[in-house]
Design a protein around this motif. Sequence first.
Motif, PDB file in Angstrom:
ATOM      1  N   ALA A 272       0.534  -1.205   0.002  1.00  0.00           N
ATOM      2  CA  ALA A 272       0.647   0.045  -0.342  1.00  0.00           C
ATOM      3  C   ALA A 272       0.787   1.011  -0.161  1.00  0.00           C
ATOM      4  O   ALA A 272       0.620   1.692  -0.318  1.00  0.00           O
ATOM      5  CB  ALA A 272      -0.735   0.218   1.098  1.00  0.00           C
ATOM      6  N   ALA A 273       2.037   1.174   0.323  1.00  0.00           N
ATOM      7  CA  ALA A 273       2.536   2.251   1.020  1.00  0.00           C
ATOM      8  C   ALA A 273       3.895   2.794  -0.527  1.00  0.00           C
ATOM      9  O   ALA A 273       4.764   3.485  -0.658  1.00  0.00           O
ATOM     10  CB  ALA A 273       3.914   2.067   2.018  1.00  0.00           C
ATOM     11  N   ASP A 274       4.130   1.900  -1.251  1.00  0.00           N
ATOM     12  CA  ASP A 274       4.588   1.423  -2.518  1.00  0.00           C
ATOM     13  C   ASP A 274       4.190   1.003  -3.484  1.00  0.00           C
ATOM     14  O   ASP A 274       4.301  -0.280  -3.952  1.00  0.00           O
ATOM     15  CB  ASP A 274       5.899   0.294  -1.943  1.00  0.00           C
ATOM     16  CG  ASP A 274       7.038   0.505  -2.909  1.00  0.00           C
ATOM     17  OD1 ASP A 274       7.468   1.647  -4.000  1.00  0.00           O
ATOM     18  OD2 ASP A 274       8.905  -0.049  -2.098  1.00  0.00           O
ATOM     19  N   PRO A 275       3.636   2.012  -4.204  1.00  0.00           N
ATOM     20  CA  PRO A 275       3.120   1.993  -5.870  1.00  0.00           C
ATOM     21  C   PRO A 275       3.730   1.379  -6.889  1.00  0.00           C
ATOM     22  O   PRO A 275       3.281   0.781  -7.035  1.00  0.00           O
ATOM     23  CB  PRO A 275       2.664   3.027  -6.187  1.00  0.00           C
ATOM     24  CG  PRO A 275       2.216   4.020  -4.685  1.00  0.00           C
ATOM     25  CD  PRO A 275       3.869   3.822  -4.219  1.00  0.00           C
ATOM     26  N   GLU A 276       4.854   1.379  -7.143  1.00  0.00           N
ATOM     27  CA  GLU A 276       5.983   0.967  -8.056  1.00  0.00           C
ATOM     28  C   GLU A 276       6.439  -0.809  -7.557  1.00  0.00           C
ATOM     29  O   GLU A 276       6.006  -1.321  -8.392  1.00  0.00           O
ATOM     30  CB  GLU A 276       7.401   1.741  -8.190  1.00  0.00           C
ATOM     31  CG  GLU A 276       8.185   1.412  -8.781  1.00  0.00           C
ATOM     32  CD  GLU A 276       9.716   2.025  -9.438  1.00  0.00           C
ATOM     33  OE1 GLU A 276      10.905   1.766  -9.739  1.00  0.00           O
ATOM     34  OE2 GLU A 276       9.420   2.849  -8.613  1.00  0.00           O
ATOM     35  N   ARG A 277       6.294  -0.954  -6.513  1.00  0.00           N
ATOM     36  CA  ARG A 277       7.138  -2.273  -5.533  1.00  0.00           C
ATOM     37  C   ARG A 277       5.452  -2.953  -6.475  1.00  0.00           C
ATOM     38  O   ARG A 277       5.793  -4.378  -6.606  1.00  0.00           O
ATOM     39  CB  ARG A 277       7.748  -2.037  -4.661  1.00  0.00           C
ATOM     40  CG  ARG A 277       7.951  -4.113  -4.116  1.00  0.00           C
ATOM     41  CD  ARG A 277       7.855  -4.146  -2.869  1.00  0.00           C
ATOM     42  NE  ARG A 277       7.809  -5.244  -2.276  1.00  0.00           N
ATOM     43  CZ  ARG A 277       7.303  -6.083  -1.320  1.00  0.00           C
ATOM     44  NH1 ARG A 277       6.491  -5.304  -0.645  1.00  0.00           N
ATOM     45  NH2 ARG A 277       7.453  -7.447  -1.282  1.00  0.00           N
ATOM     46  N   ALA A 278       4.026  -2.620  -5.972  1.00  0.00           N
ATOM     47  CA  ALA A 278       3.187  -3.022  -6.036  1.00  0.00           C
ATOM     48  C   ALA A 278       3.034  -3.637  -7.665  1.00  0.00           C
ATOM     49  O   ALA A 278       2.476  -4.561  -7.788  1.00  0.00           O
ATOM     50  CB  ALA A 278       1.809  -2.674  -5.262  1.00  0.00           C
ATOM     51  N   SER A 279       3.246  -2.290  -8.352  1.00  0.00           N
ATOM     52  CA  SER A 279       3.245  -2.504  -9.935  1.00  0.00           C
ATOM     53  C   SER A 279       4.349  -3.600 -10.504  1.00  0.00           C
ATOM     54  O   SER A 279       3.611  -4.535 -11.275  1.00  0.00           O
ATOM     55  CB  SER A 279       3.365  -1.592 -10.559  1.00  0.00           C
ATOM     56  OG  SER A 279       3.432  -1.316 -11.756  1.00  0.00           O
ATOM     57  N   GLN A 280       5.131  -3.328 -10.156  1.00  0.00           N
ATOM     58  CA  GLN A 280       5.964  -4.251 -10.391  1.00  0.00           C
ATOM     59  C   GLN A 280       5.482  -6.681 -10.103  1.00  0.00           C
ATOM     60  O   GLN A 280       5.434  -6.993 -10.852  1.00  0.00           O
ATOM     61  CB  GLN A 280       7.685  -4.611 -10.035  1.00  0.00           C
ATOM     62  CG  GLN A 280       7.976  -3.201 -10.546  1.00  0.00           C
ATOM     63  CD  GLN A 280       7.766  -3.041 -12.321  1.00  0.00           C
ATOM     64  OE1 GLN A 280       8.768  -3.958 -12.749  1.00  0.00           O
ATOM     65  NE2 GLN A 280       7.636  -2.094 -12.877  1.00  0.00           N
ATOM     66  N   ALA A 281       5.694  -6.372  -8.798  1.00  0.00           N
ATOM     67  CA  ALA A 281       4.708  -7.572  -8.290  1.00  0.00           C
ATOM     68  C   ALA A 281       3.474  -8.031  -8.762  1.00  0.00           C
ATOM     69  O   ALA A 281       3.349  -8.799  -9.981  1.00  0.00           O
ATOM     70  CB  ALA A 281       4.836  -7.627  -6.774  1.00  0.00           C
ATOM     71  N   GLY A 282       2.593  -7.071  -9.334  1.00  0.00           N
ATOM     72  CA  GLY A 282       1.175  -7.209 -10.037  1.00  0.00           C
ATOM     73  C   GLY A 282       1.411  -7.454 -11.313  1.00  0.00           C
ATOM     74  O   GLY A 282       1.209  -8.700 -12.358  1.00  0.00           O
ATOM     75  N   LYS A 283       3.128  -7.383 -12.600  1.00  0.00           N
ATOM     76  CA  LYS A 283       2.609  -7.814 -13.634  1.00  0.00           C
ATOM     77  C   LYS A 283       3.681  -9.291 -13.359  1.00  0.00           C
ATOM     78  O   LYS A 283       2.965  -9.360 -14.304  1.00  0.00           O
ATOM     79  CB  LYS A 283       4.037  -6.618 -14.093  1.00  0.00           C
ATOM     80  CG  LYS A 283       3.301  -5.686 -14.226  1.00  0.00           C
ATOM     81  CD  LYS A 283       4.663  -4.027 -14.902  1.00  0.00           C
ATOM     82  CE  LYS A 283       4.548  -2.806 -15.077  1.00  0.00           C
ATOM     83  NZ  LYS A 283       5.574  -2.418 -15.907  1.00  0.00           N
ATOM     84  N   ALA A 284       4.327  -9.471 -12.277  1.00  0.00           N
ATOM     85  CA  ALA A 284       4.462 -10.216 -12.554  1.00  0.00           C
ATOM     86  C   ALA A 284       3.615 -11.616 -12.029  1.00  0.00           C
ATOM     87  O   ALA A 284       3.657 -12.853 -12.474  1.00  0.00           O
ATOM     88  CB  ALA A 284       5.509 -10.928 -10.971  1.00  0.00           C
ATOM     89  N   ALA A 285       2.838 -11.226 -11.196  1.00  0.00           N
ATOM     90  CA  ALA A 285       1.420 -12.062 -10.581  1.00  0.00           C
ATOM     91  C   ALA A 285       0.764 -12.050 -12.006  1.00  0.00           C
ATOM     92  O   ALA A 285       0.112 -13.282 -12.560  1.00  0.00           O
ATOM     93  CB  ALA A 285       0.332 -11.126 -10.237  1.00  0.00           C
ATOM     94  N   ARG A 286       1.065 -11.946 -13.446  1.00  0.00           N
ATOM     95  CA  ARG A 286      -0.525 -11.157 -14.215  1.00  0.00           C
ATOM     96  C   ARG A 286       0.470 -12.341 -15.370  1.00  0.00           C
ATOM     97  O   ARG A 286       0.390 -13.562 -16.111  1.00  0.00           O
ATOM     98  CB  ARG A 286       0.045 -10.264 -14.960  1.00  0.00           C
ATOM     99  CG  ARG A 286      -1.362  -9.858 -15.994  1.00  0.00           C
ATOM    100  CD  ARG A 286      -1.296  -8.660 -17.164  1.00  0.00           C
ATOM    101  NE  ARG A 286      -1.636  -8.648 -18.495  1.00  0.00           N
ATOM    102  CZ  ARG A 286      -3.241  -8.857 -18.789  1.00  0.00           C
ATOM    103  NH1 ARG A 286      -3.830  -9.448 -18.016  1.00  0.00           N
ATOM    104  NH2 ARG A 286      -3.594  -9.306 -20.367  1.00  0.00           N
ATOM    105  N   ALA A 287       1.577 -12.438 -15.365  1.00  0.00           N
ATOM    106  CA  ALA A 287       2.807 -12.889 -16.565  1.00  0.00           C
ATOM    107  C   ALA A 287       2.373 -14.427 -15.607  1.00  0.00           C
ATOM    108  O   ALA A 287       2.067 -15.782 -16.653  1.00  0.00           O
ATOM    109  CB  ALA A 287       4.300 -12.776 -16.177  1.00  0.00           C
ATOM    110  N   ALA A 288       2.172 -14.820 -14.296  1.00  0.00           N
ATOM    111  CA  ALA A 288       2.058 -16.526 -14.145  1.00  0.00           C
ATOM    112  C   ALA A 288       0.685 -16.855 -14.113  1.00  0.00           C
ATOM    113  O   ALA A 288       1.195 -17.745 -14.746  1.00  0.00           O
ATOM    114  CB  ALA A 288       2.593 -15.947 -12.198  1.00  0.00           C
TER     115      ALA A 288
END
Length: 309
Positions: A272-288
């Motif tokens: 919640a405090a780190d939008p950039e980290r959240a976005s990067q993890a989300g991209k990895a989640a989508r790919a998986a």
Amino acid sequence: MRILIWHVHGSWTSAFVRGVHEYLLPLVPGRGPDGRGRAVTYDWPDSAREVPWDRLRDEPVDVIVYQRPHEIDLAREWLGPRAARLPAVYVEHNTPVGDVPRTRHPLAGQSTITLVHVTHFNELYWDNGRAPTCVIEHGIPDPGHLYSGELPRAGVVVNEPVRRARVAGTDLLPRFAERVPLDVFGMKVEGLPYDTYEDLPQHAMHAELARRRVYLHPYRWTSLGLALIEAMTLGMPVVALAATEAIEAVPPEAGVLSTKVHVLAGALADFAADPERASQAGKAARAAALARYGLSRFLSDWDELLGQV
């Protein structure tokens, strides 16, 4: 093929009826659980056709897909003697309940109907007896990378959050809400201290969910919530209990899994405090999610099995 199948689980059926076949969905007066017909909140193709239960005797059927034990009796009643001669499979959506190491499946005593599990965890934990088994993992239509994460809040999807409190982990939500504001999607229940969103059409729910910074999956005991996979395909980072099949579905780069509630709560706060980290993890989640739970693989697996039976 002309496939007789009951509308039991909306998200799973939404993927299943996107194949190349014709899908016959029983309809009873009042759209009760034994004949809901077509879904209201999902966009299904015209090939998914609802048929009144008392007209099924006149419908050609090539194969039956059962999902509950009593549907076998319904088929015999509604189709007549031919029901016993038709090829059939049985989809088990749920984890076993009760004395789990010794939970015997209702179809364990027969060997003519293939028992299809939706996760390897389920096949492992059910006592399948002498029933032939296979695993066809979930597949979902790709909703697109809708994630914006503009709201520093966590999204949760759960139906019947009171009745299923222990199973769905709803009893844990107050501990998570101490760290991050929660929005609960699914069935609205008065008295929950969170913003709730009731019975939205699937596309609207996806759009709203994707505005949240992180997805929370608090389930203790479920095969593998389709909402978790959907959130991943939306591009959301996920925080989930390390339980049942979730440990296979979510790679480390896509979010945080743990059996420690304080670790999960901390992960929610960090995302919640780190939008950039959240976005990067989300991209990895989508790919998986797309790699493992794509719709084309799911439909191909089902075509192969239906062709065999």
